[in-house]
Motif scaffolding. Sequence first.
Motif, short mmCIF file in Angstrom:
data_model
loop_
_atom_site.label_atom_id
_atom_site.label_comp_id
_atom_site.label_asym_id
_atom_site.label_seq_id
_atom_site.Cartn_x
_atom_site.Cartn_y
_atom_site.Cartn_z
N LYS A 30 -7.89 0.75 -2.80
CA LYS A 30 -7.29 1.66 -3.68
C LYS A 30 -6.01 1.94 -3.20
O LYS A 30 -4.93 2.07 -3.93
CB LYS A 30 -7.97 2.65 -4.07
CG LYS A 30 -7.63 3.75 -5.24
CD LYS A 30 -8.62 4.73 -5.78
CE LYS A 30 -7.87 5.36 -6.98
NZ LYS A 30 -8.93 6.46 -7.42
N GLU A 33 -3.37 -0.88 -3.26
CA GLU A 33 -2.54 -0.92 -4.73
C GLU A 33 -1.76 0.27 -4.71
O GLU A 33 -0.73 -0.07 -5.35
CB GLU A 33 -3.82 -0.97 -5.85
CG GLU A 33 -4.77 -2.25 -5.72
CD GLU A 33 -5.78 -2.07 -6.73
OE1 GLU A 33 -5.83 -1.19 -7.36
OE2 GLU A 33 -6.74 -2.79 -6.72
N LYS A 34 -2.00 1.37 -4.51
CA LYS A 34 -1.11 2.52 -4.70
C LYS A 34 0.38 2.27 -4.03
O LYS A 34 1.27 2.47 -4.29
CB LYS A 34 -1.68 3.82 -4.18
CG LYS A 34 -0.85 5.00 -4.55
CD LYS A 34 -1.59 6.25 -4.44
CE LYS A 34 -0.87 7.54 -4.69
NZ LYS A 34 -0.73 7.83 -6.00
N GLU A 37 2.43 -0.45 -5.43
CA GLU A 37 3.08 0.37 -6.75
C GLU A 37 4.15 1.41 -6.52
O GLU A 37 5.30 1.35 -7.06
CB GLU A 37 2.12 1.12 -7.72
CG GLU A 37 2.50 1.64 -8.61
CD GLU A 37 1.37 2.67 -9.74
OE1 GLU A 37 1.83 3.47 -10.35
OE2 GLU A 37 0.14 2.24 -9.42
#
Length: 108
Positions: A30, A33-34, A37
């Motif tokens: 998680k 992915e953050k 981004e």
Amino acid sequence: MGKIAKTPEPPYYAVIFSSQRTEGDKGYGKMSEKMVELASQQKGFLGIESARDNELGITVSYWESLEAIRNWKEHSVHKLAQDKGKTEWYQSYSLRVCKVERQSFFEI
């Protein structure tokens, strides 16, 4: 990720992050992915490429300048991820900053 980054004409900079993970996810997926981004929203970000197998992960991010790299390194959320990496996610890692002076691409 899975794609080759489309970068502008050199010169620009590459940050090469190679790592060996600890066992288990522990929130790594998680946060990873953050980070992608968030990095892509930073001034001077040009692209990213990443690959991982069971033993080694390599992520290369591309940046317009050394200043853009420094700003990303100091970003508060990125600093939290760095700290967690040292305490939970990585057995070992290396970080290399390079100036890209030449490039070529091939695609069918």
